[in-house]
Design an enzyme around this catalytic site. Structure first.
Site, mmCIF file in Angstrom:
data_model
loop_
_atom_site.group_PDB
_atom_site.id
_atom_site.type_symbol
_atom_site.label_atom_id
_atom_site.label_comp_id
_atom_site.label_asym_id
_atom_site.label_seq_id
_atom_site.Cartn_x
_atom_site.Cartn_y
_atom_site.Cartn_z
ATOM 1 N N SER A 60 9.127 -9.715 -6.958
ATOM 2 C CA SER A 60 9.543 -9.155 -8.823
ATOM 3 C C SER A 60 10.383 -9.450 -9.198
ATOM 4 C CB SER A 60 9.044 -7.644 -8.498
ATOM 5 O OG SER A 60 7.714 -7.099 -7.763
HETATM 6 N N1 SAM Z 1 8.626 -5.842 -3.334
HETATM 7 C C1 SAM Z 1 8.772 -6.779 -2.496
HETATM 8 C C2 SAM Z 1 9.648 -8.362 -3.418
HETATM 9 O O1 SAM Z 1 11.153 -7.255 -3.742
HETATM 10 O O2 SAM Z 1 10.047 -9.022 -3.612
HETATM 11 C C3 SAM Z 1 7.328 -7.490 -3.747
HETATM 12 C C4 SAM Z 1 6.219 -8.643 -3.628
HETATM 13 S S1 SAM Z 1 4.919 -9.004 -4.038
HETATM 14 C C5 SAM Z 1 5.069 -8.527 -5.599
HETATM 15 C C6 SAM Z 1 3.874 -7.745 -2.673
HETATM 16 C C7 SAM Z 1 3.800 -7.765 -1.813
HETATM 17 O O3 SAM Z 1 2.974 -6.605 -1.041
HETATM 18 C C8 SAM Z 1 3.604 -9.663 -1.301
HETATM 19 O O4 SAM Z 1 4.597 -9.586 0.061
HETATM 20 C C9 SAM Z 1 2.118 -9.097 -0.350
HETATM 21 O O5 SAM Z 1 1.792 -9.708 1.212
HETATM 22 C C10 SAM Z 1 1.963 -7.896 -0.062
HETATM 23 N N2 SAM Z 1 1.277 -6.585 -0.032
HETATM 24 C C11 SAM Z 1 -0.514 -7.118 -0.186
HETATM 25 N N3 SAM Z 1 -1.326 -5.462 -0.067
HETATM 26 C C12 SAM Z 1 -0.009 -5.044 0.923
HETATM 27 C C13 SAM Z 1 -0.521 -4.668 1.934
HETATM 28 N N4 SAM Z 1 -1.897 -3.608 2.475
HETATM 29 N N5 SAM Z 1 0.187 -4.177 3.252
HETATM 30 C C14 SAM Z 1 1.471 -4.152 2.997
HETATM 31 N N6 SAM Z 1 2.161 -5.089 2.071
HETATM 32 C C15 SAM Z 1 1.127 -5.169 1.407
#
Ligand code: SAM
Length: 203
Positions: free
Chosen positions: A51
Site C-alpha cells: 500500500s
Molecule cells: N498490508 C499490506 C502491505 O502493507 O503491504 C497490503 C497488501 S495488499 C494491498 C492486500 C493483501 O491482502 C494481499 O497480499 C492479498 O493477498 C491479501 N488478501 C486478500 N484477501 C485476503 C484474505 N481473505 N485473507 C488474508 N489476506 C487477504
C-alpha cells in the site's frame, strides 16, 4: 516523505515517527527500491501490492492506537502495514491468504527485528477468534462489505478500519463498537486489491 504526510494532514506524531522508522525500500522488490519513498502502491508479486505510505498513515491514524493494543490485520502482503503497527501497538496478529507472501512477510519481519507481529496463513475474512477480541482491526484489501466475523471479534470501544464497496472503488470506513452498537464513519474514497474469501469476493 514524513514531511509530505504531515502536510497532507497526518497529525499523529507516533504514526509519523513509525513511518519514518520503517525502511520501505527493504519491503519492495529490489528493482523498485528507487521508488520506495514515493507515495504510491507498488507491485509485490502474486498480483498484489504494497500500500502507498499515505494510505497506510491515514489508516494507522484512524485506528487511534496508544501503544497497549492487540491489533488484527487482514492482508499482510509485504508486511509494511504490520511493521508500522508493530511500533504503535503491543501485539499484531496478521493474516495473509497467499502462501508465498505470508512466508516472505515472516522473513521480512525477522530481518527487521520485529517480534511482536505474528503472521498466519488463511482467510482473514473469518478473523482469528482465538487471539481476540481485538482493540483494533485493519483490513488492507477491498471487500464488498465489512466481514461479519470481524465485527464479532472487535472489543468494546474497538475500531475497525478498511475499504468496502465496489470492486473498482471503495469507501474507506471506520467502524467503532460501543457495546452492542456499531457506528460507521466514511474516511474517503480509495482503491484496493480484492479481499478474497468466505466474507469477501469470490476468487
Ligand atoms: N498490508 C499490506 C502491505 O502493507 O503491504 C497490503 C497488501 S495488499 C494491498 C492486500 C493483501 O491482502 C494481499 O497480499 C492479498 O493477498 C491479501 N488478501 C486478500 N484477501 C485476503 C484474505 N481473505 N485473507 C488474508 N489476506 C487477504
Amino acid at each position: 516523505m514524513v514531511a509530505r504526510l504531515a502536510e497532507a494532514g497526518v497529525r499523529d506524531s507516533r504514526v509519523l515517527d513509525a513511518i519514518g522508522a520503517i525502511p520501505r525500500h527493504e519491503l519492495v522488490p529490489e528493482a523498485l527500491a528507487s521508488q520506495a519513498y514515493q507515495n504510491a502502491a507498488l507491485p509485490i508479486g502474486e498480483g498484489q501490492t504494497i500500500s502507498a505510505p499515505g494510505v497506510v498513515a491515514v489508516m494507522s491514524q484512524a485506528l487511534e492506537l496508544t501503544g497497549g493494543e492487540t491489533v488484527l490485520e487482514v492482508g499482510t502482503g509485504s508486511a509494511y502495514q504490520a511493521a508500522i503497527l508493530s511500533r504503535l501497538a503491543a501485539r499484531v496478529v496478521s493474516i495473509e491468504r497467499v502462501p508465498r507472501l505470508a512466508a516472505q512477510a515472516r522473513k521480512t519481519l525477522d530481518r527487521l527485528g520485529i517480534h511482536n507481529v505474528v503472521v498466519y496463513l488463511g482467510d482473514g475474512t473469518r478473523g482469528r477468534a482465538s487471539d481476540g477480541p481485538y482493540d483494533a482491526i485493519v483490513v488492507t484489501a477491498g471487500g464488498p462489505t465489512v466481514p461479519e466475523p470481524l465485527l464479532h471479534q472487535l472489543a468494546d470501544g474497538g475500531r475497525l478500519v478498511g475499504p468496502f464497496g465496489r470492486r473498482d472503488e471503495q469507501r474507506l470506513v471506520r467502524v467503532r463498537r460501543d457495546g452492542d452498537r456499531l457506528h460507521t464513519e466514511a474516511l474517503g474514497r480509495v482503491r484496493f486489491v480484492d479481499l478474497i474469501g468466505a466474507h469477501g469476493w469470490g476468487r
